[in-house]
Design a protein around this motif. Structure first.
Motif, mmCIF file in Angstrom:
data_model
loop_
_atom_site.group_PDB
_atom_site.id
_atom_site.type_symbol
_atom_site.label_atom_id
_atom_site.label_comp_id
_atom_site.label_asym_id
_atom_site.label_seq_id
_atom_site.Cartn_x
_atom_site.Cartn_y
_atom_site.Cartn_z
ATOM 1 N N GLY A 1 -0.543 -52.198 8.529
ATOM 2 C CA GLY A 1 0.976 -52.039 8.053
ATOM 3 C C GLY A 1 1.765 -51.947 9.030
ATOM 4 N N LEU A 2 1.338 -51.784 10.192
ATOM 5 C CA LEU A 2 2.352 -51.381 11.142
ATOM 6 C C LEU A 2 3.030 -52.893 11.520
ATOM 7 C CD1 LEU A 2 3.691 -49.238 13.179
ATOM 8 C CD2 LEU A 2 2.105 -50.165 14.775
ATOM 9 N N PRO A 3 4.424 -52.973 11.465
ATOM 10 C CA PRO A 3 4.984 -54.144 12.047
ATOM 11 C C PRO A 3 4.644 -54.767 13.185
ATOM 12 C CG PRO A 3 6.516 -52.721 10.745
ATOM 13 C CD PRO A 3 5.585 -52.212 11.182
ATOM 14 N N ASN A 4 4.339 -55.947 13.728
ATOM 15 C CA ASN A 4 3.832 -56.489 15.024
ATOM 16 C C ASN A 4 4.945 -56.748 15.762
ATOM 17 O OD1 ASN A 4 1.732 -57.118 16.250
ATOM 18 N ND2 ASN A 4 1.825 -59.229 15.776
ATOM 19 N N ASP A 5 6.047 -56.112 15.690
ATOM 20 C CA ASP A 5 7.034 -56.199 16.941
ATOM 21 C C ASP A 5 6.871 -55.304 17.940
ATOM 22 O OD1 ASP A 5 9.473 -54.120 16.134
ATOM 23 O OD2 ASP A 5 8.308 -54.554 14.454
ATOM 24 N N THR A 6 7.557 -55.287 19.063
ATOM 25 C CA THR A 6 7.381 -54.589 20.145
ATOM 26 C C THR A 6 7.874 -52.926 19.859
ATOM 27 O OG1 THR A 6 7.799 -56.205 21.571
ATOM 28 C CG2 THR A 6 7.920 -54.012 22.600
ATOM 29 N N VAL A 7 8.997 -52.867 19.334
ATOM 30 C CA VAL A 7 9.450 -51.558 18.866
ATOM 31 C C VAL A 7 8.695 -50.783 17.972
ATOM 32 C CG1 VAL A 7 11.298 -50.243 17.735
ATOM 33 C CG2 VAL A 7 12.033 -52.182 19.314
ATOM 34 N N SER A 8 8.108 -51.392 17.022
ATOM 35 C CA SER A 8 7.270 -50.829 16.044
ATOM 36 C C SER A 8 5.837 -50.367 16.711
ATOM 37 C CB SER A 8 7.031 -51.734 14.888
ATOM 38 O OG SER A 8 7.931 -51.831 14.169
ATOM 39 N N LYS A 9 5.043 -51.202 17.679
ATOM 40 C CA LYS A 9 4.164 -50.621 18.349
ATOM 41 C C LYS A 9 4.276 -49.528 19.196
ATOM 42 C CE LYS A 9 3.160 -55.257 19.495
ATOM 43 N NZ LYS A 9 2.744 -56.380 20.093
ATOM 44 N N ILE B 1 1.394 -45.124 7.527
ATOM 45 C CA ILE B 1 0.660 -43.924 7.536
ATOM 46 C C ILE B 1 -0.232 -43.642 6.420
ATOM 47 C CG2 ILE B 1 1.097 -41.199 7.346
ATOM 48 C CD1 ILE B 1 1.861 -42.269 10.207
ATOM 49 N N LYS B 2 0.217 -44.093 5.217
ATOM 50 C CA LYS B 2 -0.564 -43.981 3.959
ATOM 51 C C LYS B 2 -1.645 -44.848 4.122
ATOM 52 C CE LYS B 2 3.347 -43.109 0.802
ATOM 53 N NZ LYS B 2 4.200 -43.458 -0.177
ATOM 54 N N ASN B 3 -1.536 -45.958 4.689
ATOM 55 C CA ASN B 3 -2.778 -46.964 4.959
ATOM 56 C C ASN B 3 -3.970 -46.504 5.822
ATOM 57 O OD1 ASN B 3 -1.704 -48.652 2.971
ATOM 58 N ND2 ASN B 3 -0.798 -50.178 4.426
ATOM 59 N N SER B 4 -3.200 -45.874 6.839
ATOM 60 C CA SER B 4 -3.945 -45.336 8.059
ATOM 61 C C SER B 4 -4.813 -44.432 7.652
ATOM 62 C CB SER B 4 -3.236 -44.981 9.331
ATOM 63 O OG SER B 4 -2.417 -46.334 9.709
ATOM 64 N N SER C 1 0.847 -51.440 27.515
ATOM 65 C CA SER C 1 -0.387 -51.528 28.354
ATOM 66 C C SER C 1 -0.915 -50.210 29.279
ATOM 67 C CB SER C 1 -0.148 -52.709 29.392
ATOM 68 O OG SER C 1 0.976 -52.611 30.243
ATOM 69 N N VAL C 2 0.358 -49.662 29.242
ATOM 70 C CA VAL C 2 0.219 -48.180 30.180
ATOM 71 C C VAL C 2 -0.622 -47.311 29.141
ATOM 72 C CG1 VAL C 2 1.171 -46.245 31.148
ATOM 73 C CG2 VAL C 2 1.866 -48.594 31.601
ATOM 74 N N LEU C 3 0.147 -47.150 27.874
ATOM 75 C CA LEU C 3 -0.413 -45.976 26.941
ATOM 76 C C LEU C 3 -0.942 -46.416 25.695
ATOM 77 C CD1 LEU C 3 2.189 -43.029 27.247
ATOM 78 C CD2 LEU C 3 -0.145 -43.108 28.269
ATOM 79 N N GLY C 4 -0.980 -47.739 25.500
ATOM 80 C CA GLY C 4 -1.498 -48.520 24.087
ATOM 81 C C GLY C 4 -2.920 -48.814 24.356
ATOM 82 N N ASP C 5 -3.614 -48.836 23.260
ATOM 83 C CA ASP C 5 -4.985 -49.456 23.100
ATOM 84 C C ASP C 5 -4.929 -50.786 22.440
ATOM 85 O OD1 ASP C 5 -7.457 -49.993 22.410
ATOM 86 O OD2 ASP C 5 -8.151 -47.876 22.852
ATOM 87 N N ALA C 6 -5.139 -51.714 22.955
ATOM 88 C CA ALA C 6 -5.072 -53.028 22.272
ATOM 89 C C ALA C 6 -5.663 -52.998 20.626
ATOM 90 C CB ALA C 6 -5.477 -54.249 22.918
ATOM 91 N N LEU C 7 -7.011 -52.628 20.810
ATOM 92 C CA LEU C 7 -7.749 -52.695 19.473
ATOM 93 C C LEU C 7 -7.237 -51.865 18.599
ATOM 94 C CD1 LEU C 7 -11.516 -52.747 20.778
ATOM 95 C CD2 LEU C 7 -9.902 -54.622 20.124
ATOM 96 N N GLU C 8 -6.805 -50.517 19.119
ATOM 97 C CA GLU C 8 -5.947 -49.443 18.171
ATOM 98 C C GLU C 8 -4.997 -50.047 17.360
ATOM 99 O OE1 GLU C 8 -5.222 -44.922 18.164
ATOM 100 O OE2 GLU C 8 -4.608 -45.937 19.697
ATOM 101 N N ILE C 9 -3.926 -51.115 18.189
ATOM 102 C CA ILE C 9 -2.843 -51.417 17.938
ATOM 103 C C ILE C 9 -2.971 -52.597 16.687
ATOM 104 C CG2 ILE C 9 -0.675 -52.903 18.760
ATOM 105 C CD1 ILE C 9 -0.601 -51.195 21.134
ATOM 106 N N GLN C 10 -4.169 -53.392 16.938
ATOM 107 C CA GLN C 10 -4.593 -54.331 16.129
ATOM 108 C C GLN C 10 -4.953 -53.527 14.856
ATOM 109 O OE1 GLN C 10 -7.712 -56.503 17.624
ATOM 110 N NE2 GLN C 10 -6.349 -57.947 18.854
ATOM 111 N N GLN C 11 -5.554 -52.618 15.100
ATOM 112 C CA GLN C 11 -5.785 -51.794 13.737
ATOM 113 C C GLN C 11 -4.754 -51.200 12.979
ATOM 114 O OE1 GLN C 11 -9.008 -51.751 12.472
ATOM 115 N NE2 GLN C 11 -8.112 -50.815 10.698
#
Length: 1828
Positions: free
Chosen positions: A1093-1101, A1127-1130, A1078-1088
């Motif tokens: 292909g980024l795993p949806n766990d806390t560590v990966s985010k 990275i390849k997908n992004s 919540s401090v440095l992340g962007d919810a929409l960017e994390i959804q993207q």
């Protein structure tokens, strides 16, 4: 030793023979011979002993030889001297002390020229001199620091001064090669050819001395030889060497070898006697304290006296205080601080003592006036030489205490430790406190610490581009470096982890010392040649250009260990053997020729070397991480001996605080008070130190090193500053937008009521205005009619007047026309007058009787002038001087008289008078003009009359127009009043409409944005709160970015919790529920990211956010390739370039990416990175012509700011060095259980419900897109509101856009609600399969952790997923979801277990199944973590059990564990109480053969296991098997070996087949059988056993095999270590889709290898593995035997039933003889290697006997099998008897009967006839653990 004695004896005799020029053998007596022999015996034998044994040796000599041949003192203290007087030979003893030369000190002489001779050096020098003179090889040994090198050099130097000696010194190291040694010697010799022989010899008239120092340093090769030493031995044996190219022999003449070395140990190896036997051996003893005191006191006294120091300082040398104190410190540190593997540099020798005195000799008498000053200097130099290398505070404290103690003992000055070492200013000496020339600098103690900092800052700003924080430790490091670099032969070694500032300190320290810093540029293909070129460049700068150079050389630049060998030589001797070519020598000679001529130096090269030794300073920057430092110090001893060592410790708290203060001092933020700023500094320090501690815990838990360096700390501070400003601007901008939007909405709300009131007020006014408007309109119509009538009358009058005016105008124009026609004639006549002059007029006047016509003309003139007509009057007129002017100016228009003049007069006048003619023409013209003018006048009169009439008409018209104007004015006024009234009415009407529209739009705006308004209000308040909390939140975020990357989730959470507690303690504002996302992340960017292909766990985010904000390029630890996929997908749409780190042309690809700004992903990175990447990774930009440039390889390329770089490694547990952590941001992307669970859930749903999973993926993308659109709409609304001007309710476009945006938002929201509902439904359906994914995730992590057991147990996530997906596809389907899920769980567990187990050794299979079971039960909470911890770790020492009753007979350990069982579960209380009340039952349990079966069923299986472990620990392994059996079933405890045939079906041409070997197992025979079964011909089989030189063959076999479809079998891969990287690279082909089309599908690659840690991980992970090992246990042996048998073999015999039964018996016999080996001598007296070939041979023999057409020959079968097949291996008679006895129990006639028992237990019996599957099933039912 005897050889050495003879050599020395011969050497002495030859010496005196040469001296007396005779043969002494003929002249000396027996007594003389005895004297010589005794003395030689002492030096040849006794001198090889250590000095402590000298007295013992001399007692033996005294007891052995007569007294008269012995000297009065020690044999080692005297020289046997032969004299010859008057032809008589006499032999006497002379004391070495009597011939010691006097030490002479010259003011300003070099410290290294101060050689004080002692009796030992004189004695050894004498022997050495005689050895050179008599060509006797000499070998000198002794511990480091005893002066061996100095003694040899000084002795040979003395001989060389005579011009008869040429010296060459070589210093060996561990990496010295024989070729280099030979080449170095040959280059110094001249080549000559004589009679077909090649002879190497020194220059004519000289003897060549080769001095080899550290001769025992070369490391042993594989077979124990030392090639350089063998070369020297060959030279001594045969006086020559072989040519390396032609192999021709070369003789070496007139060359003598002198060797020196220390005793074996510490990298030095024992030397073969074959080498040492050629030498005369001398051992240089350790110098006694008296000798050392004499040496150093002599030097110190001479220095102090000759430099005129005060007497109290000179007394310090006279009374030996300084010398004795130094030797005492040296002695104590030698005894107390011994070298260990961690402290391998704790090697102290006399060179260190010498360095202390070298430092003291920098004192100047003008500064050092008191003895205490000299004592402080001594203390400082002692600390610098001895203390700075100490690695921990404990050792340093010991040293400080001893130093203070010795200061008091020897100097009688009392200091406390704190007073001396922690004073302000600290104990620092420097020579740069005052800016001066180098030669004029004064080395003195620092008194003004602030001035010192100021001076250093000045140097730093003036000579460098650095900006260092000069905290106390940094100041001390800089002064220490400068101190050493200012000394002759001063070399420094900084030992510290990467990023600790070694490079920066070296650069600034060199500047302070006045040295130019030089280094090498590590680049691609940089090798030994380039390194030597750089060294030569530096040497020339010193030796020729007379510069002071500091050569900075760090461990990252050591691309080859050979570099260190050259540095080792450079440190020791100032030159590098075999480095200089003839051209190089020519450069040196030319460069120094003038200087040498001036100094009268004949030999230039030694002078060049001397300058190098003095002024080329080497500064080494090495890392203590790993064992490399220890190995290097052992291999290259000069690194320790010649360098002053400083160990860089972790930055202390004071340093961390100073750095934080410097970099955060300029930070500006609302609410950042002075106290808060101090708290931030403390927080920085705490975070750094807490991570340092956590790194140790991380290593203890996972055996992975994470390094925190000062650079990490600087990154933390810079990240914090950057992120704080970024977040502040972002939040304030968002808040401003929202506040502006709220203000606009509030403005709209506030005017709605005003608009309603105004509307009410305007409506009656508008009604009255309408009535007034109608009345005005009626009146306006009447007045307009009257005005029109008047207007018509006036118009008619105007018409008439206008017509009259027109006529007047015409008449006037006509008159003007006539007049204008006459005027030219008049003008012409007047012009004619211009031709006349006064004479012409006088001529006429003089004529008294003019012609009549003339007179007539003149009369006309008179008439015109109204004069008389008489001639006198005419003459009078003519006499007027202005006559002509008056004529010209006559107003003819006023003359109305008529004159008649005819034209005919003109011709006549011309004849009479020209003047008269002109006057006549003028008169005539006037006359004509007069006529015309009369007509004109008439017309003018007419016009005047008409004008008068016109004036009257105009007056009438004017009156009428005035009347009309009044009427029109009245009408106009009415029109204006009407229009004004109309405008007012229209305005009111418009205002009403506008107000109504505003009300409508206001309602639309306020109602439409009501939700937003409420949300914005909350958001503004939230943003305000967030801004206030930014100080703490962003600090934790920046700390996470800087430090968290390498850690796993558990450790990250622990650190965050620790930081939050500290921040709370320091009152730093922080969110109560801090969340990194919540401090440095962007919810929409994390959804993207998740969609990519980024795993949806806390560590990966968190990893994604760290990657985004890290200051360095990221390095992903990515064994499961999750980061790669993301990275390849992004970046797929950004032209991402993916490269292997080993790819050819890598540099060019990187250059292209950097210039064009495309993202770059480098895969398969190993534990080190190429040095050519360093400028890019450290972002070392150069700005050239406003272009940002970066160096890559050898080129400078322009840097595109859009460039992105990513690294990834497949290594699961990489051991990165600190240098990697400095250059990149390491991010641990290893899959987490939560992340893998999500992936596996997606896999199972994809297969079971593909449409559902596809819909879910689509929904995720649509929801992500919808949320992005919502944000865009909101931003659009806010921007529209913010950019609106004036009244917002009048901006129709704005309101319409807002309505459209709002409608879009509503549609998106509705769509999102629907999608999220659908997503929830899908997720609920997916969650039904969650247990399947959970089971898969649990099993994978058991497999992944199993790598720690053996490095060969590597299984990739892709391999695991393949198995997982195959089970889902191939398992039995069922519509009942619960049954289906149970089927999948069981199938996955069994399949994973069986596939993994075939690649595990038997001893590990049970561990694997046990860990699987525990993991499953822990997840199901059927085992508590308390139970598991107690089982794994045992009883806690902190828990004290109650006293054990006397009735209980247990050990204290068992009693403690039993008691602690009760603390983890109440079920254990019963057995504990049972122990107290009825111990006999417990005792019975302890003594039982199967304690598991006696335990209560109320206990869970794991609790039973725990009790067995406590009470019967030796039964734990069996109990673990019962436990697994109870939970998972029997199939998970069997060790059945998979067959090659079964596994072969899982392979293909892309998947290698790896056999993991154990001792005594060879799968080749099985492979050959498989090849026969698959009908693979011998031509298609390529079997290669790897070893030296086989790598190229294997590579070619793979290349050809993939095309031809061969089977390539590479055996013993563990022996081909160097081939493994090539193998890995070749197998990368198999992943290339472009190359796969050319592969032959029949190709198979099979590898065999013993377990080794260098086998390529990628090959292991993507291969099918099978362990091959001798089976353990009866059951396993039997099962393997029947696994290797085919159905055809079992059925193919004439006597089928006897064959099957005896086959079974034979297999049982084989298993028994194999298993007897585990009992040691009880089984067999000698361990025999029975193997499968014995059994196969026995099978064949048995079938041959049974196929004979006769009864079964029992005796023959027993004999052949027992005596030959098996017995052939048996060498012990008792073992043979035992073997035959066992065999007869299995091979006999009764064994053909069903039920025949093979054991006394009756468990193992002869079964009835069955097929092979029946036998296998029967064997499977055998007990897992057989009785002995």
């Amino acid at each position: 030793m005897a050889v050495g004695l003879i050599k020395i004896l011969r050497m002495v005799i030859q010496y005196y023979n040469q001296q007396f020029n005779c043969n002494l053998r003929d002249e000396i007596s027996k007594k003389h011979i005895e004297k010589i022999y005794v003395w030689v015996f002492a030096w040849a034998v006794g001198a090889t002993l250590i000095s402590d044994d000298y007295p013992k040796f001399e007692r033996i000599v005294a007891d052995t030889f007569p007294v008269e041949v012995l000297p009065r003192g020690s044999l080692f203290a005297c020289l046997v001297r032969i004299t010859k007087t008057d032809g008589l030979v006499d032999i006497n003893y002379t004391q070495w002390n009597d011939i010691i030369p006097q030490f002479e000190y010259t003011k300003g002489m070099s410290y290294f020229d101060m050689v004080v001779q002692t009796k030992e050096t004189v004695a050894h020098g004498w022997f050495l001199e005689q050895a050179v003179n008599t060509n006797c090889p000499m070998f000198i040994t002794g511990v480091t620091g005893t002066g061996k090198t100095i003694m040899v050099n000084s002795t040979v130097e003395k001989l060389r001064d005579d011009g008869h000696i040429a010296l060459m010194q070589i210093t060996f190291s561990a990496k010295t090669a024989s070729f280099t040694t030979q080449l170095s010697i040959e280059q110094k010799l001249q080549t000559q050819r004589k009679k077909g022989r090649t002879i190497l010899m020194p220059p004519p008239g000289k003897k060549f001395v080769v001095f080899v120092d550290d001769v025992n340093m070369p490391s042993l090769e594989q077979y124990g030889a030392q090639p350089p030493i063998e070369l020297l031995r060959q030279f001594i044996d045969y006086r020559g060497v072989y040519d390396r190219k032609s192999f021709n022999w070369k003789d070496v003449d007139n060359t003598i070898l002198i060797c020196a070395c220390g005793p074996p140990g510490g990298g030095r190896s024992p030397i073969t006697v074959r080498f040492t036997r050629h030498f005369a051996l001398l051992s240089v003893p350790n110098s006694s304290d008296e000798t050392l005191s004499w040496i150093f006191s002599t030097i110190l006294k001479a220095f102090l006296k000759n430099n005129h120091f005060k007497s109290e300082i000179v007394d310090l040398s006279e009374n030996y205080s300084i010398v004795n104190a130094t030797l005492q410190m040296y002695s104590e540190i030698q005894k107390a601080l011994l070298p260990t593997p961690e402290k391998s540099h704790y090697v102290f020798n006399l060179r260190d003592v010498s360095k202390i005195f070298q430092g003291i000799l920098q004192a100047k008498p003008m500064i050092y006036q008191k003895s205490e000053q000299m004592v402080r200097l001594w203390a400082h130099e002692t600390c610098r030489v001895l203390m700075d290398r100490l690695i921990n505070q404990q050792d340093q404290d010991w040293f400080k205490e001893n130093l203070v103690k010795n200061i008091f003992l020897f100097f009688k000055i009392e200091y406390k430790v704190n007073e001396l070492f922690d004073s302000q200013p600290p104990l620092i000496f420097a020579d740069f406190q005052k800016r001066a020339e180098l030669a004029d600098r004064i080395y003195e103690e620092v008194r003004d610490y602030n001035q010192l900092i100021k001076v250093i800052n000045e140097y730093m700003m003036e000579y460098t581009k650095m900006n260092l924080v000069l905290f106390k430790d940094a100041i001390e490091h800089l002064t220490r470096i400068s101190r050493v670099l200012r000394q002759q032969r001063g070399h420094y070694m900084l030992v510290g982890v990467g990023g600790s500032g070694k490079k920066s300190l070296t650069q600034l320290g060199a500047v302070l010392a006045g040295c130019k810093i030089e280094t090498i540029e590590s680049k691609k293909n940089y090798g030994k040649k380039e390194f030597k070129e750089d060294l030569f460049r530096m040497m020339c700068a010193v030796g020729i250009d007379n510069r002071l150079v500091a050569f900075s050389f760090s461990d990252t630049q050591i691309l080859q260990e050979g570099f260190l060998e050259d540095v080792n030589n450079l440190l020791n001797s100032g030159e590098v053997p075999n480095m200089l070519t003839k051209d190089d020598l020519e450069i040196i000679n030319q460069g120094l020729q003038a200087e040498a001529r001036e100094l009268k130096i004949n030999d230039i090269y030694p002078y060049f070397v001397q300058k190098i030794r003095s002024n080329l300073h080497v500064v080494l920057g090495l890392s203590p991480i790993g064992g490399q430092l220890r190995v290097r110090l052992r291999m290259f001893p000069s690194l320790v001996n010649c360098c002053t060592i400083e160990w860089l410790h972790k930055w202390p708290q004071e340093a961390l605080m100073s750095v934080a203060e410097m970099f955060l001092e300029s930070l500006e933020f609302d609410g950042l008070t002075k106290d808060m700023r101090q708290n931030l500094y403390q927080m920085c320090v705490h975070v750094h130190q807490s991570v340092e501690k956590k790194c140790d815990e991380f290593y203890a838990a996972l055996k992975r090193n994470v390094y925190v360096t000062p650079k990490s700390y600087l990154d933390l501070i810079e990240s914090y500053k950057t992120l704080l400003m970024m977040k502040k601007e972002e939040l304030q901008s968002n808040k401003m937008k929202l506040s502006s939007g709220l203000h606009k909405l509030h403005e709209a709300n506030s005017i709605i009521s005003d608009l309603k009131v105004k509307l009410t007020e305007m409506q009656p006014i508008l009604k009255q205005k309408t009535i007034d408007q109608e009345q005005l309109l009626q009146k306006l119509q009447i007045d307009s009619t009257e005005a029109n009538r008047v207007k018509q009358l006036v118009s008619e009058e105007e018409r008439q007047v206008n017509e009259q005016a027109s006529r007047i105008k015409e008449t006037k124009a006509e008159a003007d026309k006539i007049l204008n026609e006459a005027i030219p004639t008049l003008n012409a006549a007047t012009e004619a007058l211009n031709t006349l002059n006064r004479n012409d007029i006088s001529e006429i006047k003089s004529n008294n009787n003019p012609q009549p016509i003339v007179r007539f003309t003149l009369e006309c003139v008179s008439i015109l002038f109204e004069e008389k007509l008489d001639w006198d009057s005419i003459k009078k007129l003519l006499a007027d001087p202005n006559f002509l002017s008056k004529m010209k100016g006559l107003d003819v228009g006023s003359k109305l008289k008529q004159l008649v003049i005819q034209n005919l007069f003109q011709i006549w006048f011309k004849k009479v008078s020209v003047a008269a003619k002109s006057i006549c023409e003028w008169v005539r013209a006037v006359s004509e003009f007069t006529d015309v003018n009369n007509d004109v006048e008439k017309k003018k009169s007419q016009v005047e009359a008409m004008n008068q009439q016109l004036d009257k008409a105009n007056k009438v018209l004017l009156q009428k127009q005035s009347e009309l104007a009044q009427v029109v004015r009245k009408v106009t006024e009415l029109e204006i009043q009407f229009n004004q009234n109309k405008q007012e009415k229209d305005r009111l009407d418009q205002d009403i409409q506008t107000t109504e529209q505003r009300l409508i739009r206001a309602e639309e705006l306020t109602v439409g944005l009501a939700d937003e308004q409420e949300r914005w209000k909350i958001k503004v308040e939230s943003l305000a709160e967030e801004i206030q909390l930014l100080l703490g939140n962003v600090f934790l975020g920046g700390s996470t970015v800087a430090y968290m990357g390498p850690f796993t989730g558990t450790f990250r959470n622990q650190l965050i919790q620790n930081w939050m507690e500290k921040a709370t303690e320091l009152t730093i504002p922080l969110s109560e529920k801090y969340n990194f996302e919540s401090v440095l992340g962007d919810a929409l960017e994390i959804q993207q990211w998740a969609a990519n292909g980024l795993p949806n766990d806390t560590v990966s985010k968190s990893n994604g956010i760290i990657q985004k904000y890290s200051r360095s390029y990221p390095m992903f630890i990515d064994p499961q390739l999750q980061a790669n996929t993301w990275i390849k997908n992004s970046y797929r749409d950004h032209n991402l370039k993916v490269l292997k780190i080993t790819q050819e042309g890598l540099i060019k690809h990187i250059e292209n990416a950097v210039q064009t700004g495309i993202p770059l992903l480098l895969e398969d990175v190993q534990e080190q990175l190429d040095n050519f990447l360093e400028p890019l990774l450290l972002k070392q930009f150069n700005v050239i012509n406003r272009r940002k440039m970066i160096k890559i390889g050898d080129r400078e390329v322009e840097f595109d700011p859009n460039f992105k770089l990513f690294f990834s490694t497949k290594l699961a547990n990489p051991q990165f060095l600190p240098e990697i952590f400095i250059r990149v941001t390491v991010i641990n992307f290893t899959v987490t259980e939560q992340g893998l669970e999500e992936q596996l859930l997606g896999d199972v749903v994809q297969i079971e419900k593909p449409e559902m999973e596809e819909e879910k993926k689509d929904l995720i993308k649509r929801i992500s897109t919808g949320n992005m659109n919502l944000r865009k709409n909101e931003e659009k609304i806010l921007n529209l509101l913010a950019n609106s001007k004036g009244m917002i309710l009048d901006n129709v476009d704005l309101i319409e856009n807002l309505k459209i945006s709002k409608q879009d938002a509503i549609q998106v929201k509705e769509s999102l609600v629907t999608q999220e509902q659908k997503s929830a439904e899908i997720e609920a359906a997916r969650q039904q399969y969650l247990p399947v994914a959970t089971r898969g995730s649990l099993l994978y992590f058991v497999i992944a952790d199993f790598t720690l057991v053996d490095p060969m147990y590597q299984f990739s996530l892709n391999y695991f997923k393949r198995l997982y997906q195959n089970v889902i596809r191939n398992s039995e389907k069922n519509d009942d979801i619960k049954i289906r899920i149970n089927t999948l769980i069981d199938g996955i567990t069994e399949t994973i277990y069986s596939n993994v187990c075939r690649g595990l050794f038997n001893q590990h299979k049970r561990i694997f199944s046990f860990l699987m079971t525990v993991k499953i039960q822990l997840n199901a909470k059927q085992i508590s973590f308390g139970e598991w911890n107690l089982f794994v770790r045992g009883a806690s020492l902190s828990v004290q059990p109650p006293a054990m009753p006397n009735t209980v007979k247990l050990s204290p350990k068992v009693w403690n564990e039993l008691y602690q069982l009760t603390t983890v579960h109440q079920n254990f209380i019963q057995i504990y109480n049972q122990t107290l009340t009825n111990f006999k039952e417990i005792e019975q349990l302890i003594q039982s053969d199967n304690p598991w079966s006696l335990l209560s069923e109320s206990l869970t299986p794991f609790q039973k296991l725990m009790i067995v472990k406590v009470l019967r620990e030796e039964e734990t392994l069996y109990a673990m098997t019962y436990y697994v059996d109870a939970i998972l079933g029997k199939k998970f405890t069997s060790n059945n070996q998979a067959s090659i045939e079964d596994i072969f079906n899982d392979t293909d041409h892309k998947t290698p087949f790896i056999f993991i070997l154990s001792q005594g197992a060879d799968p080749l025979s099985s492979l050959m059988r498989l090849a026969n079964q698959k009908k693979i011909s011998s031509e298609k089989l390529r079997i290669i056993s790897l070893g030296q030189g086989q790598g190229i063959i294997a590579e070619k076999a793979i290349e050809s095999g993939v095309k031809s479809g061969d089977w390539v079998i590479l055996q013993n891969c563990h022996l081909g270590k160097s081939f493994m990287p090539t193998l890995e690279k070749r197998l990368e082909w198999f992943e290339d889709p472009e190359l796969q089309s050319s592969f032959n599908t029949g190709f198979r690659l099979m590898l065999t290898s013993m377990p080794c840690d260098y086998f390529p991980v990628s090959v292991l992970q993507n291969s099918i593995k099978l362990t091959t090992e001798p089976p353990k246990g009866l059951k396993s042996n039997m099962f393997k035997s029947y696994t290797d048998l085919s159905s055809e073999q079992v059925e193919n015999c004439e006597k089928k039933e006897p064959w099957k039964k005896l086959l079974y018996s034979l297999a049982f016999f084989h298993a028994v003889v194999q298993e007897r080996r585990k009992f040691g001598p009880l089984g067999w007296n000698i361990r025999y290697e029975f193997n499968d070939s014995d059994l196969e041979t026995s099978y064949t023999l048995l079938r041959n006997f049974l196929d004979l057409p006769q009864d079964i020959p029992w005796d023959a079968i027993v004999y052949v099998i027992g005596e030959i097949t098996y017995g052939g291996r048996v060498t012990d008679d008792w073992d043979r008897r035992c073997l035959l006895t066992i065999l007869t129990k299995f091979i006999n006639e009764d064994a053909l009967n069903d039920g025949y028992s093979f054991s006394d237990s009756g468990i193992y019996k002869q079964p009835g006839e069955m097929n092979i599957d029946g036998y296998r099933n029967l064997i499977n039912k055998f007990p897992d653990f057989e009785k002995p």
